[in-house]
Write a protein that holds these residues in place. Structure first.
Motif: not given
Length: 701
Positions: A315-324, A331-336, A349-356, A406-410
C-alpha cells in the motif's frame, strides 16, 4: 461365531454360505449399476433441455459413471446390523454395511448400505450398554488383500447387543494389526466410536484433532472428507474440498483411501502447489529456486509479522496523486480533466482525495480497490454529465472508464502490481524494507532478509520455499485466491504463521479439519499450542479434540516414545496403546560397528512379515544404503510405497508407517536440527509391529 461345538460349526458354515451368496448378488447388482450409469450417459446426450442444462446433466452423469467404473476391487460389505423390535422405522430390518450403497432398483431396499448413511452409525456407536435398537452386530472377516471374490469371506463374528453381550472383536484386531505394505488403507470397517464422532461432524464446524501416534488421525480426516462429500454433495460441489498434505510422498501414501470409499476427483495437494495456482502469482510457479534460505532467514520470513510488513510495502504504492518534483513534474495536485468529445469534465483535487481516502478505509483487496477508485471517478463525471445533458448510456460510461485520462490517473495513484514485484523490491531495496518494517523488525532481522545477490529484476528472481509464502500473502492482498467449502489440513503442527494465513485465505467461507500432533512438530517456526495455530488459521473457536488411544503402534513402542515425550516442550496428553503384541529391541553397536549392526537388524526384520523402514539422519542415509548394498540387500526409497524394504531420511518419514522400523543412531537424528528430539519422536513412532533401535552413541532418552 467361533466354537468347537459341532452344532455351532454347522451354523457358522451355513451363515458363511448365505453371506457368500449375498455377496455374489451384490456383485451382480454393482455390475448392473455400472452398466446402467453408462446407459444414462448415452441417454442424457439427447435430453430435451437447454444447452446449459444439458451440459450440466451430461457432466454429472459422466462423473457418476466414471466414479463407478474406477471403484477399486475389494469386498462389498464388512458388517451387518440386525435390528430388533421397537427400533422405530428399522424394527426387524437387516442391513449390510459397506463402502458404497448397492441396490438392484432405486425403489427397493438396498443390498448394501453406505457406511456414511445415518442408519449405519449404529454399527460404530451401538454397545451392550446402549444397543440403539440393534439386536445383533455382525462383522465379516475377509482374506488379506481380497479383490472381492466371495470365497475370500473366511469368517464372521456376531455380537448380541440386544442380550447385553459385549466382546472384543478378533476380526477388528486382525485388520488393525495386518502388515503394512503399500499405500494407506481406509478404516471404514474398524472406525472406533470416538473416531466416528469426529468423522460425522457437521460441515460448518471446524475441528482440530490432536492425535497421538497410531490413533488414526489422518484416517479420521480422510473419512470425514468422504462423509461430507456424501452428506453435503451440492454444497461441497459448489465450494470444493481440498486435502492438504506436507509433501508429495505423504500424498502418494494416502492417495488410495478416498477412491476406496467411492470418492474420486478430490483435490489432494501441498500448500506450495496451491500457492502456484494463485492467479496473481505467475513467475514463481513451480519449486523454489536453487538458492534456499538459511534457517534464520526462513524463520523470519515465516513469522506472522511479515504480513504487516508486506501490507505496508504494497500500500506504499498508493498515493494521493503525483507530487510536483524537482523537475517540475505535473501530476494530480489539482483537478483531473477528462475529455469527452469537445467537452472537458473536471474532478477536483479535493474530490479525488476523498475518493482515495474512502476506498482505503474500506480495506478491499488491492485489485478491487483500484477498480473502485476508477468507478467512483467515473461516477463523478457521470453525475456532471447527467446534470448537463440527462441520463448517459452504458456505452458512454464504458468510454469514460476506458479513457486515457482516467486510466492514467488510476495508474498514478493506485498502480497495477504483481506480487513478485512487491516482494522482490522488499528483499532487494534496504530503504523500502526499512520503511515497511519500521517498528516490526529490528536491523539485524532486516539485514537477514535482504538478498545477498539481488537479481537484475523480479523476472529473473529465484524464489525460495519461504518466498512463495510471502508471494501468496501479497497475492492474497491483491486478489483473494480460490476458496474451498472444506479443507482437511494434515500435519498441521508444522505450519508457520504465514503458512496458516495462506490456508485461512482459502477457508475464509469454509470449514477446516486440522490434524496433527504437537509432539511431532519439527519445523523451527512450529507453534507450541493449538490455540496459536487456530488463531492464524482464522478459526480461533474450533474445538481441540485429543485422540490418545493408539490402535496400531504397539504398547512397547508407545511406552518408549512417552519417555521421550517428557523432554519435549509441548502440552499434549501421553498416548496409550491397545496392542500388547509388538516388539522393541535396543541394540548397542560395538565401536565402529554401527553399520554392521544396522545390516544385522535389517536382515532380522526381513525374516518377518510386512514392510521394513530403515530410518536414519539425512546425512547418514547414503552410508546406510551403501552398507546394505554391500551386504546384498536391495532397498528402495520412501517414494516407492509398495517396496518391502525402504531406506528413509528422518526428514521424510513423517506420516508414513512400516511394520518394522530400524531406527539408526538416535543421537545423530536428534542433533541434526533445532527440533531434533521432536524428529526422533516421529521416527520412533513409525513402527506398527516391531522397532529396532540401533545405536553406537548414548541414547537421548
Amino acid at each position: 461365531m467361533t466354537s468347537s461345538d459341532p452344532a455351532l460349526q454347522d451354523t457358522l458354515h451355513g451363515s458363511l454360505h448365505q453371506e457368500r451368496g449375498h455377496h455374489d448378488r451384490c456383485r451382480a447388482a454393482l455390475a448392473a449399476m455400472v452398466d446402467g450409469a453408462q446407459e444414462h450417459v448415452v441417454t442424457g446426450v439427447d435430453v430435451s433441455a437447454s444447452g446449459a442444462d444439458a451440459e450440466v446433466l451430461g457432466y454429472r452423469l459422466r462423473s457418476q459413471a466414471k466414479e463407478l467404473r474406477e471403484l477399486p476391487e475389494g469386498p462389498l460389505f464388512f458388517g451387518r446390523l440386525d435390528f430388533g423390535g421397537g427400533a422405530g422405522d428399522h424394527s426387524g430390518q437387516r442391513y449390510h454395511i459397506g463402502r458404497l450403497r448397492i441396490s438392484e432398483h432405486p425403489a427397493v431396499p438396498p443390498l448394501v448400505v453406505d457406511w456414511r448413511a445415518p442408519v449405519a452409525r449404529a454399527f460404530y456407536q451401538a454397545s451392550a450398554h446402549e444397543p440403539q435398537g440393534v439386536a445383533v452386530r455382525r462383522r465379516f472377516g475377509w482374506a488379506p488383500g481380497s479383490r472381492g471374490d466371495s470365497a475370500d469371506l473366511t469368517g464372521l463374528e456376531d455380537e448380541h447387543l440386544g442380550r447385553g453381550e459385549s466382546r472384543a472383536s478378533g476380526i477388528v484386531a486382525r485388520e488393525i494389526e495386518r502388515p503394512r505394505v503399500g499405500p494407506m488403507r481406509d478404516i471404514a470397517a474398524t472406525i472406533q466410536p470416538e473416531q466416528d464422532d469426529l468423522v460425522r461432524g457437521d460441515l460448518p464446524v471446524s475441528v482440530c484433532v490432536q492425535g497421538a501416534p497410531g490413533t488414526g488421525k489422518t484416517a479420521v480426516g480422510l473419512h470425514r472428507a468422504a462423509y461430507l462429500l456424501y452428506t453435503h454433495p451440492q454444497r461441497i460441489r459448489r465450494g470444493g474440498l481440498l486435502i492438504l498434505g506436507p509433501n508429495r510422498t505423504f500424498l502418494s501414501y494416502i492417495a488410495e483411501v478416498l477412491p476406496a470409499l467411492g470418492e474420486t476427483g478430490v483435490r489432494q495437494s501441498t500448500l506450495h502447489e496451491e500457492i502456484a495456482r494463485h492467479p496473481r502469482i505467475t513467475r514463481a510457479r513451480g519449486a523454489a529456486g536453487p538458492g534456499a534460505d538459511d534457517e534464520r532467514t526462513a524463520v523470519i520470513k515465516h513469522d506472522g509479522r511479515m504480513a504487516e510488513v508486506l501490507r505496508r510495502a504494497l500500500y506504499a504504492r498508493v498515493s494521493e496523486g503525483e507530487r510536483e518534483g524537482e523537475g517540475g513534474s505535473v501530476g494530480y495536485v489539482g483537478a483531473l480533466v477528462v475529455p469527452d468529445g469537445t467537452y472537458r469534465w473536471r474532478v477536483s483535487g479535493g474530490e479525488l482525495a476523498r475518493i482515495l481516502r474512502g476506498v482505503r478505509a474500506e480495506e478491499p483487496p488491492y485489485g478491487v480497490g483500484r477498480e473502485r477508485v476508477r468507478s467512483r471517478v467515473v461516477r463523478c463525471v457521470q453525475a456532471q454529465a447527467e446534470l448537463r445533458a440527462g441520463p448517459q448510456s452504458n456505452a458512454w460510461v464504458q468510454k469514460i472508464s476506458r479513457s486515457r485520462a482516467v486510466g492514467a490517473y488510476v495508474d498514478a495513484v493506485w498502480p497495477r502490481v504483481r506480487a513478485e514485484e512487491v516482494v522482490a523490491e522488499l528483499l532487494t531495496d534496504g530503504a523500502v524494507l526499512a520503511a515497511a518494517a519500521d517498528g516490526l523488525l529490528d536491523a539485524d532481522e532486516q539485514r537477514a532478509l535482504l538478498w545477498a545477490k539481488p537479481p537484475r529484476s523480479w523476472k529473473s528472481a529465484r524464489w525460495s520455499a519461504a518466498d512463495l509464502v510471502l508471494l501468496d500473502e501479497v497475492g492474497g492482498l491483491v486478489e483473494h485466491p480460490e476458496g474451498y467449502g472444506h479443507l482437511v489440513v494434515d500435519e498441521a503442527q508444522d505450519l508457520s504463521p504465514m503458512e496458516c494465513r495462506a490456508i485461512a485465505r482459502r477457508a475464509a467461507f469454509g470449514s477446516l479439519t486440522v490434524l496433527g500432533d504437537l509432539a511431532q512438530a519439527t519445523t523451527p517456526w512450529a507453534a507450541r499450542s493449538w490455540g496459536t495455530v487456530l488463531r492464524h488459521l482464522g478459526k480461533p473457536d474450533a474445538a481441540v479434540v485429543p485422540l490418545t488411544i493408539g490402535f496400531r503402534v504397539p504398547e512397547a513402542v508407545v511406552t518408549l516414545a512417552n519417555r521421550l515425550l517428557e523432554r519435549l516442550d509441548v502440552d499434549v496428553p501421553t498416548g496409550r496403546s491397545l496392542r500388547g503384541d509388538g516388539e522393541l529391541r535396543i541394540r548397542e553397536a560395538a565401536a565402529g560397528g554401527l553399520l554392521d549392526a544396522v545390516v544385522g537388524a535389517t536382515r532380522d526384520a526381513l525374516a518377518c512379515e510386512g514392510s521394513v523402514g530403515v530410518v536414519a539422519a539425512d546425512a547418514d542415509v547414503d552410508r546406510v544404503r551403501a552398507a546394505l548394498d554391500a551386504a546384498g540387500i536391495v532397498a528402495a526409497g520412501p517414494e516407492e510405497l509398495g517396496a518391502r524394504l525402504s531406506v528413509v531420511p528422518a526428514s521424510l518419514v513423517k506420516g508414513l508407517e512400516y511394520d518394522h522400523v530400524v531406527a539408526v543412531e538416535p543421537a545423530a537424528i536428534a542433533e541434526a536440527e533445532q527440533r531434533g528430539l521432536h524428529r526422533l519422536y516421529v521416527v520412533l513412532t513409525r513402527a506398527v509391529s516391531r522397532l529396532d533401535v540401533v545405536h553406537g552413541r548414548p541414547l537421548p532418552f
